[in-house]
Design a protein around this motif. Structure first.
Motif, PDB file in Angstrom:
ATOM      1  N   TYR A   1       2.619  10.281  -2.571  1.00 14.60           N
ATOM      2  CA  TYR A   1       2.084  10.532  -1.237  1.00 14.60           C
ATOM      3  C   TYR A   1       2.760   9.615  -0.228  1.00 14.60           C
ATOM      4  N   THR A   2       3.007  10.139   0.951  1.00 14.94           N
ATOM      5  CA  THR A   2       3.410   9.312   2.081  1.00 14.94           C
ATOM      6  C   THR A   2       2.141   8.635   2.613  1.00 14.94           C
ATOM      7  N   PRO A   3       2.273   7.592   3.432  1.00 17.08           N
ATOM      8  CA  PRO A   3       1.072   6.974   4.005  1.00 17.08           C
ATOM      9  C   PRO A   3       0.175   7.977   4.734  1.00 17.08           C
ATOM     10  N   GLU A   4       0.765   8.844   5.538  1.00 21.00           N
ATOM     11  CA  GLU A   4      -0.025   9.815   6.288  1.00 21.00           C
ATOM     12  C   GLU A   4      -0.802  10.745   5.353  1.00 21.00           C
ATOM     13  N   VAL A   5      -0.133  11.275   4.338  1.00 22.29           N
ATOM     14  CA  VAL A   5      -0.801  12.174   3.396  1.00 22.29           C
ATOM     15  C   VAL A   5      -1.890  11.427   2.627  1.00 22.29           C
TER      16      VAL A   5
ATOM     17  N   ASP B   1       0.831  -1.204   0.000  1.00 29.17           N
ATOM     18  CA  ASP B   1       0.000   0.000   0.000  1.00 29.17           C
ATOM     19  C   ASP B   1       0.866   1.255   0.000  1.00 29.17           C
ATOM     20  N   THR B   2       1.940   1.230   0.782  1.00 32.39           N
ATOM     21  CA  THR B   2       2.867   2.369   0.824  1.00 32.39           C
ATOM     22  C   THR B   2       3.468   2.605  -0.560  1.00 32.39           C
ATOM     23  N   ARG B   3       3.875   1.515  -1.212  1.00 32.50           N
ATOM     24  CA  ARG B   3       4.455   1.616  -2.559  1.00 32.50           C
ATOM     25  C   ARG B   3       3.425   2.146  -3.548  1.00 32.50           C
ATOM     26  N   GLU B   4       2.169   1.705  -3.415  1.00 29.73           N
ATOM     27  CA  GLU B   4       1.116   2.135  -4.340  1.00 29.73           C
ATOM     28  C   GLU B   4       0.815   3.630  -4.213  1.00 29.73           C
ATOM     29  N   VAL B   5       0.682   4.149  -2.988  1.00 21.98           N
ATOM     30  CA  VAL B   5       0.349   5.569  -2.840  1.00 21.98           C
ATOM     31  C   VAL B   5       1.516   6.448  -3.276  1.00 21.98           C
TER      32      VAL B   5
END
Length: 154
Positions: free
Chosen positions: A35-39, A25-29
């Motif tokens: 985007y970072t996970p938080e953003v 998911d981190t790689r996808e965003v």
């Protein structure tokens, strides 16, 4: 026994989930919008009228919602991001996710979004949920391969 709860998503949930988000998911965003996970979580929440969090024993394992665009209320953009621990809860998660889609799909003429072509677990899951996956196309700042996925109201 694990206690599962669906709750309205909060900023606190996003801040809890961001540092433990699944690698895929981190790689996808990042691939989709840098985007970072938080953003990604905060931006997705802000664009969704009713984002939700799925918790196991008070730990946030997944956040999701359906984004809407002004003037396009008949088309929704489903999104979901999960924690690394999520696979340990696969059966309850599959039930939750199917119920979520069954609840939100009738509200829209079409659900549409994109999934990173490298995220094979998500691609299988989207197919299981009943989404149609389209051929890969370049997307994002680096023009990486993504599948569009859709679900039309019938």
């Amino acid at each position: 026994m694990t206690k599962y709860v669906v709750a309205p998503a909060t900023v606190e949930h996003a801040l809890e989930l961001a540092p433990v988000m699944r690698k895929e998911d981190t790689r996808e965003v990042w691939a989709g919008a840098h985007y970072t996970p938080e953003v990604a979580l905060l931006t997705s929440m802000a664009g969704s009228p009713e984002p939700v969090s799925w918790l196991a024993d008070d730990r946030v394992l997944y956040m999701c919602g359906v984004g809407e665009f002004p003037g396009m209320k008949d088309q929704g953009v489903p999104w979901g991001l999960g924690a690394r621990e999520l696979p340990k809860h696969s059966r309850p998660f599959l039930r939750f996710s199917r119920n979520f889609i069954l609840d939100v799909a009738p509200r829209y003429r079409q659900l549409l979004n994109f999934v990173d072509a490298r995220h094979t677990v998500a691609i299988r899951w989207l197919g299981w949920l009943g989404f149609k996956l389209w051929p890969v196309q370049p997307l994002g700042p680096e023009n990486l391969s993504f599948h569009m996925f859709t679900m039309d109201r019938t």
